[in-house]
Design a protein around this motif. Structure first.
Motif, PDB file in Angstrom:
ATOM      1  N   PHE A 180      10.410   7.962   4.129  1.00 49.32           N
ATOM      2  CA  PHE A 180       9.620   8.566   3.057  1.00 49.32           C
ATOM      3  C   PHE A 180      10.474   8.562   1.863  1.00 49.32           C
ATOM      4  N   GLN A 181       9.681   8.033   1.118  1.00 50.27           N
ATOM      5  CA  GLN A 181      10.143   8.003  -0.542  1.00 50.27           C
ATOM      6  C   GLN A 181       9.890   9.208  -1.103  1.00 50.27           C
ATOM      7  N   ASN A 182       9.165  10.308  -0.898  1.00 51.86           N
ATOM      8  CA  ASN A 182       8.896  11.323  -1.766  1.00 51.86           C
ATOM      9  C   ASN A 182       8.308  12.321  -0.578  1.00 51.86           C
ATOM     10  N   SER A 207       7.217   0.218  11.568  1.00 47.23           N
ATOM     11  CA  SER A 207       6.411  -0.871  11.530  1.00 47.23           C
ATOM     12  C   SER A 207       5.792  -1.277   9.776  1.00 47.23           C
ATOM     13  N   LEU A 208       5.356   0.120   9.529  1.00 51.40           N
ATOM     14  CA  LEU A 208       4.727   0.195   8.177  1.00 51.40           C
ATOM     15  C   LEU A 208       5.900  -0.187   6.944  1.00 51.40           C
ATOM     16  N   THR A 209       6.912   0.194   7.015  1.00 50.92           N
ATOM     17  CA  THR A 209       7.837   0.022   6.168  1.00 50.92           C
ATOM     18  C   THR A 209       8.894  -1.044   6.281  1.00 50.92           C
ATOM     19  N   ALA A 210       8.692  -1.840   7.290  1.00 56.84           N
ATOM     20  CA  ALA A 210       9.263  -3.190   7.625  1.00 56.84           C
ATOM     21  C   ALA A 210       9.290  -4.000   6.289  1.00 56.84           C
ATOM     22  N   LYS A 211      10.419  -4.649   5.947  1.00 56.02           N
ATOM     23  CA  LYS A 211      10.617  -5.610   4.813  1.00 56.02           C
ATOM     24  C   LYS A 211      10.088  -4.938   3.766  1.00 56.02           C
ATOM     25  N   GLY A 212      10.263  -3.620   3.434  1.00 54.94           N
ATOM     26  CA  GLY A 212       9.418  -3.219   2.356  1.00 54.94           C
ATOM     27  C   GLY A 212       8.044  -3.437   1.731  1.00 54.94           C
ATOM     28  N   SER A 232       0.912  -1.186  -0.328  1.00 60.02           N
ATOM     29  CA  SER A 232       0.041  -0.019  -0.097  1.00 60.02           C
ATOM     30  C   SER A 232       0.832   1.384  -0.040  1.00 60.02           C
ATOM     31  N   LEU A 233       0.163   2.278  -0.439  1.00 64.08           N
ATOM     32  CA  LEU A 233       1.157   3.643  -0.447  1.00 64.08           C
ATOM     33  C   LEU A 233       0.186   4.501   0.595  1.00 64.08           C
ATOM     34  N   TYR A 234       1.158   4.865   1.594  1.00 64.23           N
ATOM     35  CA  TYR A 234       0.450   5.810   2.565  1.00 64.23           C
ATOM     36  C   TYR A 234       1.039   7.437   2.369  1.00 64.23           C
ATOM     37  N   LEU A 235      -0.094   8.000   2.554  1.00 67.25           N
ATOM     38  CA  LEU A 235       0.140   9.643   2.151  1.00 67.25           C
ATOM     39  C   LEU A 235      -0.023  10.181   3.480  1.00 67.25           C
ATOM     40  N   PHE A 236       1.183  10.529   4.106  1.00 66.18           N
ATOM     41  CA  PHE A 236       1.082  11.004   5.471  1.00 66.18           C
ATOM     42  C   PHE A 236       1.064  12.793   5.385  1.00 66.18           C
TER      43      PHE A 236
END
Length: 210
Positions: free
Chosen positions: A128-130, A95-100, A2-6
């Motif tokens: 964050f990627q962007n 937690s969200l980004t663990a293991k990609g 999923s993509l998360y927009l924070f």
């Protein structure tokens, strides 16, 4: 995946008190008196929108870019040295980004230099990627197009995305764009919290509940 927009202010950072007073401080610095509705109105604006408000409603003759730079200058010290991360948000991002498993991006009305310096100082930037800003996209969060443009750039369909927000106007836009919403409580949103809870896919009183 999923993509998360924070969102940043009020979600990643405990920084909404700055924005509640920034516009009023700017007006008083320039000898103007803010109207009673000014504080609530400016909270829903992007920086260019705030600049246009200053021009149209308070008689500023400076150009939009100059007014935005003036507002940014007032906020610079706070983001550079003071703005704290929300308690528990680093654990959630880890937690969200663990293991990609997921991608996370920032979607903020705050201009990029301020966002970058604050996220770097608090240790959140590597998650964050962007970073996407209202100023750079030339869209505000009161339009579903803001979120849809980010999804287009990230090549992500709405059903694979989650908007993480604390502001009612932005949550309405995300819902209109058919994107799931994770709402996080912030003191600045207390008055709108019942409406936010009805609109959001899921709502949290604090990051410890994640």
């Amino acid at each position: 995946m999923s993509l998360y927009l924070f969102d940043m202010d009020g979600v990643l950072l405990d920084s909404m008190p700055l924005w509640e007073h920034l516009g009023e401080d700017f007006l008083r610095l320039h000898g103007r008196t803010p109207r009673p509705d000014f504080r609530q109105k400016i909270l829903a604006m992007s920086m260019p929108q705030a600049a246009r408000c200053l021009q149209e409603e308070y008689g500023f003759s400076q150009g939009e870019e100059e007014l935005v730079a003036g507002l940014d200058a007032l906020a610079q010290e706070f983001y550079t040295a003071k703005a704290p991360a929300k308690e528990g948000v680093a654990r959630v991002l880890a937690s969200l980004t663990a293991k990609g498993e997921n991608r996370c991006v920032v979607a903020t009305a705050t201009d990029r230099p301020l966002a970058q310096v604050a996220l770097q100082r608090t240790g959140l930037l590597p998650f964050f990627q962007n970073i996407y800003t209202c100023t750079e996209l030339q869209l505000s969060k009161d339009s579903p197009a803001f979120f849809l443009k980010i999804l287009q750039r990230e090549e992500c369909p709405p059903e694979k995305a989650v908007v993480v927000e604390d502001a009612l106007h932005a949550i309405r836009s995300a819902v209109a764009a058919h994107i799931s919403v994770l709402a996080i409580f912030d003191e600045a949103s207390r008055e709108n919290w019942p409406q936010i809870q009805k609109l959001a896919t899921r709502s949290l009183a604090c990051w410890a509940e994640f």
